[in-house]
Scaffold this active site. Structure first.
Site, mmCIF file in Angstrom:
data_model
loop_
_atom_site.group_PDB
_atom_site.id
_atom_site.type_symbol
_atom_site.label_atom_id
_atom_site.label_comp_id
_atom_site.label_asym_id
_atom_site.label_seq_id
_atom_site.Cartn_x
_atom_site.Cartn_y
_atom_site.Cartn_z
ATOM 1 N N ASP A 24 0.833 -1.200 0.000
ATOM 2 C CA ASP A 24 0.000 0.000 0.000
ATOM 3 C C ASP A 24 0.870 1.254 0.000
ATOM 4 O O ASP A 24 1.987 1.238 0.521
ATOM 5 C CB ASP A 24 -0.896 -0.028 1.257
ATOM 6 C CG ASP A 24 -2.052 0.947 1.141
ATOM 7 O OD1 ASP A 24 -2.275 1.512 0.045
ATOM 8 O OD2 ASP A 24 -2.737 1.169 2.157
ATOM 9 N N HIS A 41 2.779 3.435 -8.947
ATOM 10 C CA HIS A 41 2.645 1.998 -9.212
ATOM 11 C C HIS A 41 3.880 1.474 -9.957
ATOM 12 O O HIS A 41 4.356 0.374 -9.692
ATOM 13 C CB HIS A 41 1.387 1.717 -10.042
ATOM 14 C CG HIS A 41 0.107 2.076 -9.327
ATOM 15 N ND1 HIS A 41 -0.132 1.720 -8.022
ATOM 16 C CD2 HIS A 41 -0.997 2.760 -9.725
ATOM 17 C CE1 HIS A 41 -1.328 2.162 -7.662
ATOM 18 N NE2 HIS A 41 -1.866 2.812 -8.670
ATOM 19 N N LEU A 135 11.102 -20.715 -4.879
ATOM 20 C CA LEU A 135 10.138 -19.767 -4.317
ATOM 21 C C LEU A 135 8.832 -19.862 -5.090
ATOM 22 O O LEU A 135 8.838 -19.838 -6.319
ATOM 23 C CB LEU A 135 10.675 -18.329 -4.419
ATOM 24 C CG LEU A 135 9.665 -17.207 -4.138
ATOM 25 C CD1 LEU A 135 9.259 -17.193 -2.659
ATOM 26 C CD2 LEU A 135 10.236 -15.838 -4.519
HETATM 27 C C1 FPP Z 1 -1.793 0.241 -3.333
HETATM 28 O O1 FPP Z 1 -1.371 1.566 -3.379
HETATM 29 C C2 FPP Z 1 -1.276 -0.531 -4.443
HETATM 30 C C3 FPP Z 1 -2.030 -1.070 -5.441
HETATM 31 C C4 FPP Z 1 -3.491 -0.935 -5.512
HETATM 32 C C5 FPP Z 1 -1.428 -1.808 -6.558
HETATM 33 C C6 FPP Z 1 -0.221 -2.630 -6.270
HETATM 34 C C7 FPP Z 1 0.565 -2.760 -7.507
HETATM 35 C C8 FPP Z 1 1.909 -2.692 -7.605
HETATM 36 C C9 FPP Z 1 2.796 -2.624 -6.448
HETATM 37 C C10 FPP Z 1 2.591 -2.657 -8.912
HETATM 38 C C11 FPP Z 1 2.441 -3.793 -9.837
HETATM 39 C C12 FPP Z 1 2.417 -5.128 -9.237
HETATM 40 C C13 FPP Z 1 3.142 -6.173 -9.710
HETATM 41 C C14 FPP Z 1 2.939 -7.523 -9.126
HETATM 42 C C15 FPP Z 1 4.118 -6.014 -10.782
HETATM 43 P P1 FPP Z 1 -2.462 2.716 -3.459
HETATM 44 O O2 FPP Z 1 -2.617 3.079 -4.887
HETATM 45 O O3 FPP Z 1 -3.713 2.275 -2.773
HETATM 46 O O4 FPP Z 1 -1.764 3.866 -2.656
HETATM 47 P P2 FPP Z 1 -2.467 5.005 -1.795
HETATM 48 O O5 FPP Z 1 -3.216 4.315 -0.689
HETATM 49 O O6 FPP Z 1 -1.317 5.809 -1.317
HETATM 50 O O7 FPP Z 1 -3.362 5.753 -2.735
#
Ligand code: FPP
Length: 247
Positions: A24, A41, A135
């Site tokens: 997150d 992201h 893994l």
């Molecule tokens: C949460 O941050 C994150 C996500 C909803 C997406 C997770 C994706 C990645 C880490 C990148 C791609 C993944 C892979 C497996 C290559 P948020 O957008 O909710 O952050 P915020 O709470 O600060 O708005």
């Protein structure tokens, strides 16, 4: 004997078998830099690469990453498309390295809701990495615990209706066997970044006895050294599973 490369202070015999991450804070990471959320992201994908590498290095055999929740479909279409594109590229670009490094890819969630392009790359990567054993990397995609449990109840109820399952024989093991995670052990440690202290519909059944760790670090800033220090903290905790430990 598995080859490990462990930092000082981390002992090989009490490492978690399965670590699960709620990644997150990508959006906030970008906002702090006056950038588009998508940049967060993209940077987050770098942290994913790092954490996969660290698990192979430390000898942790299972890693689950909450990459996209059922609720995430409600984000603006542009952001959803960008995340799907990022996922597609990640799978395409990392496939060779995953094969070479002994990583087996699996996925949990409503995979059939994902765009064709993502499913294609997922299928190819799962196929090419299926015999790897160092893994197991499990991506939670369009995943939500409650919908997983609803599907589990429907499958068991169907079995009872058709006479294949005796209602009195439904037990915890049978429930576990009807979840997406049937082939992976429950997580020993769940880590959530960015300071939010919630499980947000992630592995609710499976994390019944997991150790939970919250850090304020935003996911794109998460490093191997912080991971190592969380693992040290984990090794210092006493896991009782509801029992009293004998002296
Ligand atoms: C949460 O941050 C994150 C996500 C909803 C997406 C997770 C994706 C990645 C880490 C990148 C791609 C993944 C892979 C497996 C290559 P948020 O957008 O909710 O952050 P915020 O709470 O600060 O708005």
């Amino acid at each position: 004997m598995m080859e490990r490369d462990l930092p000082e202070g981390l002992s090989a015999d009490r490492l978690p078998e399965h670590v699960a991450f709620i990644m997150d804070g990508n959006g906030r990471w970008a906002k702090k830099r006056v950038m588009n959320r998508v940049k967060g992201h993209e940077k987050g994908a770098g942290a994913v690469r790092q954490v996969v590498e660290t698990c192979t290095k430390f000898g942790i055999p299972y890693l689950t990453l909450y990459a996209f929740s059922t609720e995430n479909w409600q984000r603006p279409k542009k952001e959803v498309d960008a995340l799907m594109g990022l996922l597609t590229r990640f799978l395409r670009n990392e496939r060779k390295k995953l094969v070479k490094n002994g990583v087996r890819l699996t996925a949990i969630g409503e995979i059939d809701r994902l765009p064709e392009e993502v499913r294609h790359e997922l299928d190819l990567t799962m196929e090419e990495t299926r015999s790897n054993a160092r893994l197991t990397l499990c991506l939670a995609l369009s995943y939500g615990s409650r919908s997983e449990m609803v599907a589990m109840v429907q499958k068991i109820a169907e079995g009872v209706k058709e006479g294949r399952i005796d209602a009195a024989s439904v037990d915890e093991e049978m429930v576990s066997q009807h979840l997406f995670t049937r082939e992976i052990p429950d997580p020993d440690l769940v880590i959530r970044t960015s300071g939010e202290m919630r499980l947000s519909n992630f592995l609710l059944w499976q994390s019944a006895y997991s150790e939970i760790f919250f850090t304020d670090t935003l996911w794109p800033d998460f490093t191997e050294s912080e991971f190592a220090s969380i693992l040290k903290d984990y090794q210092g905790r006493e896991r009782r599973f509801g029992k009293v430990l004998q002296p």
